[in-house]
Design a protein around this motif. Structure first.
Motif, PDB file in Angstrom:
ATOM      1  N   PRO A  11       0.797  -1.225   0.000  1.00  0.00           N
ATOM      2  CA  PRO A  11       0.000   0.000   0.000  1.00  0.00           C
ATOM      3  C   PRO A  11       0.830   1.275   0.000  1.00  0.00           C
ATOM      4  N   ASN A  12       0.331   2.223  -0.760  1.00  0.00           N
ATOM      5  CA  ASN A  12       0.856   3.581  -0.877  1.00  0.00           C
ATOM      6  C   ASN A  12       2.164   3.689  -1.652  1.00  0.00           C
ATOM      7  N   LEU A  13       2.736   2.561  -2.054  1.00  0.00           N
ATOM      8  CA  LEU A  13       3.974   2.644  -2.821  1.00  0.00           C
ATOM      9  C   LEU A  13       3.724   3.139  -4.243  1.00  0.00           C
ATOM     10  N   ASN A  14       2.489   3.093  -4.692  1.00  0.00           N
ATOM     11  CA  ASN A  14       2.126   3.699  -5.966  1.00  0.00           C
ATOM     12  C   ASN A  14       2.252   5.225  -5.910  1.00  0.00           C
ATOM     13  N   LEU A  15       2.382   5.789  -4.717  1.00  0.00           N
ATOM     14  CA  LEU A  15       2.508   7.240  -4.545  1.00  0.00           C
ATOM     15  C   LEU A  15       3.954   7.699  -4.410  1.00  0.00           C
ATOM     16  N   LEU A  16       4.901   6.780  -4.573  1.00  0.00           N
ATOM     17  CA  LEU A  16       6.309   7.166  -4.453  1.00  0.00           C
ATOM     18  C   LEU A  16       6.624   8.304  -5.417  1.00  0.00           C
ATOM     19  N   GLY A  17       7.478   9.181  -4.969  1.00  0.00           N
ATOM     20  CA  GLY A  17       7.837  10.350  -5.748  1.00  0.00           C
ATOM     21  C   GLY A  17       7.112  11.591  -5.276  1.00  0.00           C
ATOM     22  N   THR A  18       5.917  11.391  -4.715  1.00  0.00           N
ATOM     23  CA  THR A  18       5.150  12.517  -4.172  1.00  0.00           C
ATOM     24  C   THR A  18       4.840  12.336  -2.692  1.00  0.00           C
ATOM     25  N   ALA A  26      12.555  10.992  -4.121  1.00  0.00           N
ATOM     26  CA  ALA A  26      11.818  11.437  -5.305  1.00  0.00           C
ATOM     27  C   ALA A  26      11.626  10.328  -6.323  1.00  0.00           C
ATOM     28  N   VAL A  27      12.164   9.163  -6.068  1.00  0.00           N
ATOM     29  CA  VAL A  27      12.070   8.045  -7.006  1.00  0.00           C
ATOM     30  C   VAL A  27      10.630   7.527  -7.037  1.00  0.00           C
ATOM     31  N   THR A  28      10.132   7.279  -8.231  1.00  0.00           N
ATOM     32  CA  THR A  28       8.782   6.742  -8.393  1.00  0.00           C
ATOM     33  C   THR A  28       8.823   5.215  -8.454  1.00  0.00           C
ATOM     34  N   LEU A  29       7.656   4.611  -8.343  1.00  0.00           N
ATOM     35  CA  LEU A  29       7.578   3.161  -8.477  1.00  0.00           C
ATOM     36  C   LEU A  29       7.993   2.738  -9.888  1.00  0.00           C
ATOM     37  N   LEU A 102      12.311   0.883   1.797  1.00  0.00           N
ATOM     38  CA  LEU A 102      13.085   2.023   1.312  1.00  0.00           C
ATOM     39  C   LEU A 102      13.775   2.754   2.454  1.00  0.00           C
ATOM     40  N   SER A 103      13.049   2.958   3.542  1.00  0.00           N
ATOM     41  CA  SER A 103      13.596   3.681   4.690  1.00  0.00           C
ATOM     42  C   SER A 103      14.144   2.688   5.710  1.00  0.00           C
ATOM     43  N   ASN A 104      14.929   3.201   6.633  1.00  0.00           N
ATOM     44  CA  ASN A 104      15.400   2.380   7.749  1.00  0.00           C
ATOM     45  C   ASN A 104      14.287   2.354   8.790  1.00  0.00           C
ATOM     46  N   VAL A 105      13.508   1.293   8.782  1.00  0.00           N
ATOM     47  CA  VAL A 105      12.350   1.209   9.675  1.00  0.00           C
ATOM     48  C   VAL A 105      12.751   1.254  11.145  1.00  0.00           C
ATOM     49  N   PHE A 106      13.984   0.890  11.453  1.00  0.00           N
ATOM     50  CA  PHE A 106      14.437   0.878  12.840  1.00  0.00           C
ATOM     51  C   PHE A 106      14.816   2.263  13.350  1.00  0.00           C
ATOM     52  N   ALA A 107      14.915   3.228  12.449  1.00  0.00           N
ATOM     53  CA  ALA A 107      15.188   4.615  12.829  1.00  0.00           C
ATOM     54  C   ALA A 107      13.895   5.436  12.861  1.00  0.00           C
ATOM     55  N   ARG A 108      12.772   4.753  12.725  1.00  0.00           N
ATOM     56  CA  ARG A 108      11.475   5.430  12.663  1.00  0.00           C
ATOM     57  C   ARG A 108      10.628   5.083  13.884  1.00  0.00           C
ATOM     58  N   GLU A 109       9.340   5.249  13.779  1.00  0.00           N
ATOM     59  CA  GLU A 109       8.432   5.022  14.905  1.00  0.00           C
ATOM     60  C   GLU A 109       8.564   3.594  15.435  1.00  0.00           C
TER      61      GLU A 109
END
Length: 146
Positions: A11-18, A26-29, A102-109
């Motif tokens: 989910p929501n990876l279709n929104l990559l870039g925005t 800024a990379v899109t799917l 894409l992100s480091n999930v361990f540096a997030r919530e």
């Protein structure tokens, strides 16, 4: 081509870039798909793609991968932290699966620190942006050689 890998995005990876470019870049799917296809071509691995915002569609994609593909790259996005169904589908598929973020999930919530996917995955790659998908292709290529 010898081997085949399906890259499944949640989910929501279709929104990559925005969507939250400060986190996801800024990379899109479509950019990620082109990157993966090009890298797979260099290695002689066919790459297929699937994306859905629906958990059941992702389960279907995993189940359908068995018999059609030799490995799975899965970015389950938010379902990583909630979906026992995806974990069970990976186990049932019998295919080597690489979990990618894409992100480091361990540096997030803190809620992002737990993955239901990881126990069923051959490995986890996070925090390297789009390059994580290339690293996952390389990891599956190594698994295929064993």
């Amino acid at each position: 081509m010898g081997k085949s890998v399906i890259v499944i995005n949640g989910p929501n990876l279709n929104l990559l870039g925005t969507r939250e470019p400060e986190i996801y870049g800024a990379v899109t799917l479509a950019d990620i798909e082109a990157l993966c296809a090009g890298h797979g071509n260099k290695l002689g691995i066919e790459i297929a793609f699937s994306q859905s915002n629906q958990e059941g569609d992702l389960v279907d994609a995993i189940q359908n991968a068995a018999g059609s593909h030799d490995g799975i790259i899965l970015n389950a996005a938010a379902y990583t932290h909630t979906s026992i169904a995806l974990m069970d589908a990976i186990k049932a598929s019998g295919l080597p699966t690489i979990e990618v973020h894409l992100s480091n999930v361990f540096a997030r919530e803190p809620f992002r620190h737990h993955s239901y996917i990881s126990p069923a995955a051959a490995g986890v790659i996070c925090g390297f942006g789009a390059k994580g998908y290339v690293l996952a292709i390389d990891a599956l290529a190594d698994i295929f050689e064993k």
